[in-house]
Scaffold this motif. Structure first.
Motif, PDB file in Angstrom:
ATOM      1  N   LYS A 272      61.227  39.516  94.665  1.00  0.00           N
ATOM      2  CA  LYS A 272      61.675  40.257  95.931  1.00  0.00           C
ATOM      3  C   LYS A 272      62.531  39.839  96.834  1.00  0.00           C
ATOM      4  O   LYS A 272      63.528  39.902  97.520  1.00  0.00           O
ATOM      5  N   ALA A 273      61.869  38.481  97.199  1.00  0.00           N
ATOM      6  CA  ALA A 273      62.646  37.519  98.377  1.00  0.00           C
ATOM      7  C   ALA A 273      63.956  37.178  97.558  1.00  0.00           C
ATOM      8  O   ALA A 273      64.981  37.233  98.455  1.00  0.00           O
ATOM      9  N   LEU A 274      63.774  36.892  96.412  1.00  0.00           N
ATOM     10  CA  LEU A 274      65.319  36.318  95.735  1.00  0.00           C
ATOM     11  C   LEU A 274      66.341  37.292  95.794  1.00  0.00           C
ATOM     12  O   LEU A 274      67.393  37.154  95.848  1.00  0.00           O
ATOM     13  N   LEU A 275      65.986  38.836  95.183  1.00  0.00           N
ATOM     14  CA  LEU A 275      66.646  39.943  95.356  1.00  0.00           C
ATOM     15  C   LEU A 275      67.456  40.130  96.573  1.00  0.00           C
ATOM     16  O   LEU A 275      68.592  40.396  96.793  1.00  0.00           O
ATOM     17  N   ALA A 276      66.610  39.921  97.514  1.00  0.00           N
ATOM     18  CA  ALA A 276      67.010  40.135  98.858  1.00  0.00           C
ATOM     19  C   ALA A 276      67.886  39.081  99.545  1.00  0.00           C
ATOM     20  O   ALA A 276      68.881  39.303 100.193  1.00  0.00           O
ATOM     21  N   CYS A 277      67.505  38.016  99.052  1.00  0.00           N
ATOM     22  CA  CYS A 277      68.400  36.634  99.756  1.00  0.00           C
ATOM     23  C   CYS A 277      68.808  35.828  98.651  1.00  0.00           C
ATOM     24  O   CYS A 277      68.754  34.653  98.791  1.00  0.00           O
ATOM     25  N   ARG A 278      69.364  36.461  97.788  1.00  0.00           N
ATOM     26  CA  ARG A 278      70.107  35.637  96.660  1.00  0.00           C
ATOM     27  C   ARG A 278      71.047  34.762  97.049  1.00  0.00           C
ATOM     28  O   ARG A 278      71.231  33.673  96.402  1.00  0.00           O
ATOM     29  N   PHE A 279      71.923  34.999  98.214  1.00  0.00           N
ATOM     30  CA  PHE A 279      72.831  34.006  98.665  1.00  0.00           C
ATOM     31  C   PHE A 279      72.221  33.043  99.249  1.00  0.00           C
ATOM     32  O   PHE A 279      72.718  31.984  99.113  1.00  0.00           O
ATOM     33  N   GLN A 280      71.141  33.023  99.917  1.00  0.00           N
ATOM     34  CA  GLN A 280      70.382  32.057 100.696  1.00  0.00           C
ATOM     35  C   GLN A 280      69.854  30.965  99.365  1.00  0.00           C
ATOM     36  O   GLN A 280      69.856  29.721  99.310  1.00  0.00           O
ATOM     37  N   ALA A 281      69.200  31.558  98.310  1.00  0.00           N
ATOM     38  CA  ALA A 281      68.917  30.689  97.255  1.00  0.00           C
ATOM     39  C   ALA A 281      69.895  29.865  96.509  1.00  0.00           C
ATOM     40  O   ALA A 281      69.662  28.691  96.371  1.00  0.00           O
ATOM     41  N   MET A 282      71.278  30.614  96.576  1.00  0.00           N
ATOM     42  CA  MET A 282      72.216  29.808  95.816  1.00  0.00           C
ATOM     43  C   MET A 282      72.797  28.721  97.027  1.00  0.00           C
ATOM     44  O   MET A 282      73.164  27.754  96.438  1.00  0.00           O
ATOM     45  N   THR A 283      72.763  29.194  98.275  1.00  0.00           N
ATOM     46  CA  THR A 283      73.230  28.274  99.233  1.00  0.00           C
ATOM     47  C   THR A 283      72.228  26.937  99.307  1.00  0.00           C
ATOM     48  O   THR A 283      72.546  25.845  99.422  1.00  0.00           O
ATOM     49  N   ASP A 284      71.001  27.266  99.211  1.00  0.00           N
ATOM     50  CA  ASP A 284      69.716  26.178  99.110  1.00  0.00           C
ATOM     51  C   ASP A 284      70.066  25.232  97.934  1.00  0.00           C
ATOM     52  O   ASP A 284      69.787  24.164  97.779  1.00  0.00           O
ATOM     53  N   TYR A 285      70.567  25.951  96.809  1.00  0.00           N
ATOM     54  CA  TYR A 285      70.787  24.964  95.830  1.00  0.00           C
ATOM     55  C   TYR A 285      71.965  24.159  95.804  1.00  0.00           C
ATOM     56  O   TYR A 285      71.684  22.615  95.461  1.00  0.00           O
ATOM     57  N   GLN A 286      72.956  24.580  96.351  1.00  0.00           N
ATOM     58  CA  GLN A 286      73.962  23.981  96.595  1.00  0.00           C
ATOM     59  C   GLN A 286      73.680  22.710  97.503  1.00  0.00           C
ATOM     60  O   GLN A 286      74.074  21.577  97.345  1.00  0.00           O
ATOM     61  N   ARG A 287      73.032  23.047  98.803  1.00  0.00           N
ATOM     62  CA  ARG A 287      72.675  21.978  99.735  1.00  0.00           C
ATOM     63  C   ARG A 287      71.412  21.115  99.460  1.00  0.00           C
ATOM     64  O   ARG A 287      71.598  19.882  99.726  1.00  0.00           O
TER      65      ARG A 287
END
Length: 399
Positions: A272-287
């Motif tokens: 649920k969290a990843l679907l709502a905040c998928r761009f945050q997840a990808m940003t975390d991966y980058q950083r």
């Protein structure tokens, strides 16, 4: 010529001085900005906030009077921008139409998009369609600005005509040009979205909060654009004031992410969290994964990262070189191919993005794929990837 007539021509009925005219200009242009960002954008295009019928109709009237923009057309063009962002079908993408064209000819692109009636019909559903919308605001769209010109001249004389001209240029320049143009070309990014949207500044009061364009593209339906402590969205401040006056009702804001400790495997809360905040997840991966790995790669080679991999190529790595020129993309691909560890991390990122963005999978299937991804990440032997996986498993939406 009688003195009274000269006075009227120069100052109209009110005989305002230049400082008073400046104050008037600042007020009316700010009301117009609020009409666009609060009503047309956040309320009509994205349904993030509802307004009291009286206030909503004031916004409709003010838009007709000061811009001649039709609610349904504006909402449709903007919704299409999100649906087709950074493609040939995007009504105003600098990546395809050129930054100069969007910045200086944004209003022309808006007028051109209005002629695409199939798109207006497809994306403009749910907007006002009552008698006054059909018979006045739509049928006589330009009448409002003509009446404003007459009123400005009668009240303020020649100064009023000058102020009217500035009003006519205000939205075409700031909204159609600066936000749609520079907002996809220059600035900082809080979120690694799949488009090029940027935040122009953390506080651009005169643009109504629209300067936080990257935040908006990460969470389009959020009525609040400011998502960092140092950012200020004057449009959100106006909404909260109107809410206290019972003139506004907030429907949606961007979700907040929580990270639960010691979660052994991803669960439905994680999904649920990843679907709502998928761009945050990808940003975390980058950083938290790619950037530390790149710095380690540079350190092991005894070089500085900016010398080993120019900033343009580092930025291109975020989206697999999508916006790089062919020769630069080939250079980036060669650089990655020579470094198996970096290549493996990029492959992991692609697989994660596929899990988050894939359509047609139910929650159970998506959860199984996410658990498999975490298991592979932990078996990789790459410390930063293992740490990221442990963090990812704990994702949950904050209460």
């Amino acid at each position: 010529m009688p003195a009274s007539l000269l006075e009227f021509l120069s100052g109209g009925l009110l005989q305002f001085g230049w400082w008073a005219m400046l104050a008037y200009l600042l007020v009316v242009t700010q009301v117009t900005i609020f009409t666009v960002t609060l009503y047309l954008h956040r309320s009509q295009a994205h349904r993030g906030v509802d307004f009291h019928p009286v206030l909503a109709h004031f916004f409709r009237f003010w838009s007709w009077l000061t811009t001649s923009m039709i609610t349904r057309e504006w909402a449709a063009i903007h919704r299409k921008h999100h649906a087709k962002c950074e493609t040939e079908e995007d009504p105003h993408s600098p990546m395809h139409k050129g930054i100069g064209n969007v910045l200086w000819k944004g209003a022309d692109m808006y007028r051109e998009s209005r002629l695409d009636r199939a798109s207006i019909e497809q994306y403009g559903k749910g907007c006002p369609d009552d008698w006054i919308e059909r018979k006045l605001y739509t049928r006589h769209a330009t009448l409002g600005v003509v009446l404003l010109l007459i009123a400005s001249f009668v009240l303020f004389g020649a100064k009023g005509v000058a102020v009217w001209a500035i009003q006519m240029a205000w939205i075409p320049f700031w909204a159609a040009g600066v936000i749609n143009g520079l907002g996809h070309w220059w600035g900082y990014r809080n979120f690694e979205t799949t488009d090029t949207a940027t935040n122009l500044t953390p506080w651009g009061v005169w643009i109504g909060g629209e300067e936080l364009h990257n935040n908006h593209h990460a969470f389009p339906s959020s009525a609040k654009f400011a998502l960092r402590k140092w950012e200020f969205d004057i449009g959100w401040a106006a909404i909260k004031l109107l809410e206290k006056l019972r003139m506004a009702k907030v429907l949606r804001v961007a979700p907040s992410l929580d990270v639960r400790p010691n979660i052994a495997m991803p669960d439905t809360e994680t999904v649920k969290a990843l679907l709502a905040c998928r761009f945050q997840a990808m940003t975390d991966y980058q950083r938290k994964v790619l950037m530390p790995a790149l710095r380690e790669e540079a350190a092991s080679a005894g070089a500085k990262l900016r010398a080993m991999l120019p900033r343009k190529l580092r930025k291109g790595m975020v989206d697999d070189g999508r916006w790089l020129k062919p020769e630069a993309r080939e250079q980036l691909d060669r650089w990655i191919a020579e470094r198996p560890r970096i290549q493996a991390l990029i492959e992991h990122r692609k697989r994660l993005a596929d899990v988050l963005e894939s359509r047609g999978h139910d929650t159970g299937e998506r959860l199984r794929r996410l658990q498999a991804w975490c298991a592979d990440a932990e078996a990789s032997g790459v410390r930063v990837l293992q740490e990221y996986s442990a963090r990812l498993k704990g994702y949950a939406l904050a209460a």
